[in-house]
Design an enzyme around this catalytic site. Structure first.
Site, PDB file in Angstrom:
ATOM      1  N   TYR A   1      -3.399  11.105   1.566  1.00 36.77           N
ATOM      2  CA  TYR A   1      -3.990  11.071   0.226  1.00 36.77           C
ATOM      3  C   TYR A   1      -4.016  12.471  -0.378  1.00 36.77           C
ATOM      4  O   TYR A   1      -3.686  12.669  -1.551  1.00 36.77           O
ATOM      5  CB  TYR A   1      -5.411  10.490   0.291  1.00 36.77           C
ATOM      6  CG  TYR A   1      -5.427   9.015   0.571  1.00 36.77           C
ATOM      7  CD1 TYR A   1      -5.565   8.090  -0.456  1.00 36.77           C
ATOM      8  CD2 TYR A   1      -5.293   8.536   1.873  1.00 36.77           C
ATOM      9  CE1 TYR A   1      -5.562   6.725  -0.204  1.00 36.77           C
ATOM     10  CE2 TYR A   1      -5.289   7.182   2.136  1.00 36.77           C
ATOM     11  CZ  TYR A   1      -5.424   6.283   1.096  1.00 36.77           C
ATOM     12  OH  TYR A   1      -5.405   4.932   1.362  1.00 36.77           O
TER      13      TYR A   1
ATOM     14  N   HIS B   1      -4.870  -7.451  -0.386  1.00 35.86           N
ATOM     15  CA  HIS B   1      -4.149  -6.208  -0.129  1.00 35.86           C
ATOM     16  C   HIS B   1      -3.306  -6.246   1.147  1.00 35.86           C
ATOM     17  O   HIS B   1      -2.258  -5.598   1.210  1.00 35.86           O
ATOM     18  CB  HIS B   1      -5.164  -5.066  -0.047  1.00 35.86           C
ATOM     19  CG  HIS B   1      -4.561  -3.705  -0.042  1.00 35.86           C
ATOM     20  ND1 HIS B   1      -3.889  -3.177  -1.120  1.00 35.86           N
ATOM     21  CD2 HIS B   1      -4.505  -2.755   0.933  1.00 35.86           C
ATOM     22  CE1 HIS B   1      -3.465  -1.959  -0.829  1.00 35.86           C
ATOM     23  NE2 HIS B   1      -3.822  -1.682   0.404  1.00 35.86           N
TER      24      HIS B   1
ATOM     25  N   ASP C   1       0.847  -1.187   0.000  1.00 36.95           N
ATOM     26  CA  ASP C   1       0.000   0.000   0.000  1.00 36.95           C
ATOM     27  C   ASP C   1       0.889   1.245   0.000  1.00 36.95           C
ATOM     28  O   ASP C   1       1.815   1.345  -0.793  1.00 36.95           O
ATOM     29  CB  ASP C   1      -0.966  -0.037   1.188  1.00 36.95           C
ATOM     30  CG  ASP C   1      -2.053   1.026   1.117  1.00 36.95           C
ATOM     31  OD1 ASP C   1      -3.035   0.819   0.373  1.00 36.95           O
ATOM     32  OD2 ASP C   1      -1.922   2.072   1.786  1.00 36.95           O
TER      33      ASP C   1
END
Length: 466
Positions: A387, A444, A241
């Site tokens: 982000y 993930h 990630d």
């Protein structure tokens, strides 16, 4: 008339030839632009004081201090009170599992377990989280938390430093099952790892930036300096990630310090890599082994899945503080928001299961450990800001994907990862890709879901580089 036609045709031919040459020249120029590599940024470009107030008054404390996870009974009982006051959750639609998001019927079951059995044994869970040595140190104005496990092995055993990097919505908790494997002497390797597992800035017990701009590239410098601080100028990196992107950038920016980089969720987003992916989509079998084509193609269904699973990304890349305000101090909402990712990011088919398939690979205790880290540290908002800071025009225009990763690199490709990149495109950035393995399972959160599989892949890679 014939003479005129000959002249006209000759003139037209010459014009066509000139236009063709111009097109070839422009095409070649564009190809050069697509393939040109970029130099790594300087430390000065990445360096910044991130703490509150005026950085001119800052004097860094380079000491490393032991840290222990410890919360009072009052804090835990306050959480229990909040869980006892669960709002009236809207029932799911008839026949709906996780297709609309987290199934509220199953959420009630999790909350019941959380406020009774889990919190009743919080002392045991706290002891579990403290099983590895924890520390804090100050870097660029921030208190950075990290786990540091030095292996106990016979003298003469080769010990290799390894930096482990988590992502969102994970934490250092993701690595608890793999750390003992990495730091133990086993028959499958003649070396052991000394592992350093930091909480990213703004995650868990690491202080969040007080200034704008804390992107992955800036975190890369902080993580490199952390390894310097603990005494390792050369080290391996493993991450997934955000940890994958940060680890990739550490390898690109500091090739003299990184021995090798191993990633799950490898990606390259240069124009050329995108073009290569499009080309590969027409005849995938020319670029990928037939049995692994379905990990990459057909492209449209893959893109559809990515759109379904990436709504959170748009919110967090535009309004992270608004989303954070809805979640901070709200344990039920926080659990639904985070645990939903552990369901469908492990396998998108779990949307069709009423319990989200959460316990197929994870225990409820391990999932709640991760939730507790976000809840107790109030870091959901600051974690989401990554982000916003990474998807800025400035950051994307910097072209860090075009800085070559010259160090030995490996990519572990798990079947249900959110996105995959064909090796042909990866090699535009990872110019020394020495290992790329596909797996028939896994999603993930590989370190937490399939620690033994990820461990073996890391060991296989390191054996090629020592």
């Amino acid at each position: 008339m014939e003479y005129t036609n000959i002249i006209t045709m000759g003139f037209t031919g010459r014009v066509f030839f000139v236009v063709l040459l111009l097109m070839v020249a422009v095409g070649y120029k564009q190809y050069q632009n697509l393939t040109v590599l970029a130099p790594p940024p300087t430390v000065k470009e990445l360096d910044q004081y991130w703490g509150p107030g005026d950085g001119k008054l800052y004097k860094e404390d380079p000491s490393i201090k032991p840290f222990k996870i410890a919360y009072t009974t009052g804090v835990i009982e306050k959480l229990r009170t909040k869980l006892n006051d669960t709002p009236n959750l809207v029932p799911p639609l008839e026949g709906v599992a996780f297709e609309y998001g987290f199934n509220s019927n199953h959420l009630k079951e999790i909350v019941t377990y959380w406020k009774t059995e889990y919190l009743d044994k919080w002392n045991t869970r706290e002891k579990y989280l403290n099983q590895f040595p924890h520390f804090k140190t100050q870097i660029q104005g921030l208190d950075i938390h990290f786990i540091h496990v030095k292996p106990k092995v016979p003298a003469g055993t080769k010990v290799l430093p390894l930096l482990l990097l988590h992502g969102w919505p994970g934490s250092v908790r993701e690595f608890y099952e793999i750390i003992p494997k990495l730091t133990s002497k086993t028959d499958d390797k003649d070396f052991v790892f000394e592992v350093v597992v930091p909480s990213l800035p703004g995650y868990g017990w690491s202080q969040a930036a007080a200034k704008q701009g804390m992107s992955t590239s800036r975190m890369a410098l902080i993580m490199k300096r952390l390894m310097d601080r603990v005494g390792h100028q050369k080290f391996y990196v493993q991450g997934g990630d955000w940890g994958s992107l940060i680890g990739s950038q550490i390898a690109a920016f500091f090739p003299d310090n990184v021995i090798g980089v191993h990633l799950n969720m490898c990606a390259v987003h240069t124009p050329l890599a995108i073009l290569k992916t499009i080309i590969a989509s027409f005849r995938p079998s020319l670029f990928v082994e037939e049995k692994y084509v379905d990990l990459y193609f057909p492209a449209l269904p893959k893109l559809k899945e990515l759109v379904i699973e990436s709504g959170y990304m748009h919110l967090q890349a535009t309004k992270p503080d608004t989303v954070g305000t809805a979640l901070v101090g709200n344990p039920v909402g926080l659990a639904a928001y985070i645990l939903e990712k552990f369901s469908t990011w492990t396998n998108p088919a779990y949307r069709e299961l009423a319990d989200g398939g959460l316990l197929k690979y994870f225990t409820l205790d391990s999932l709640l450990d991760n939730i507790m880290i976000y809840y107790l540290t109030d870091t959901i908002t600051t974690s989401q800001r990554l982000y916003y800071e990474t998807f800025t025009i400035r950051e994307m225009a910097a072209g860090y994907d075009r800085v070559p990763r010259k160090v030995p690199s490996a990519c572990a490709k798990f079947k249900y990862e959110l996105a995959q990149t064909v090796d042909w495109a990866l090699r535009d950035s990872f110019v020394n890709l020495v290992q790329s393995n596909h797996f028939d399972d896994g999603g993930h959160f590989a370190a937490m879901q399939l620690p033994a599989v990820l461990y073996k892949d890391v060991v296989e890679f390191v054996k090629k580089t020592v």
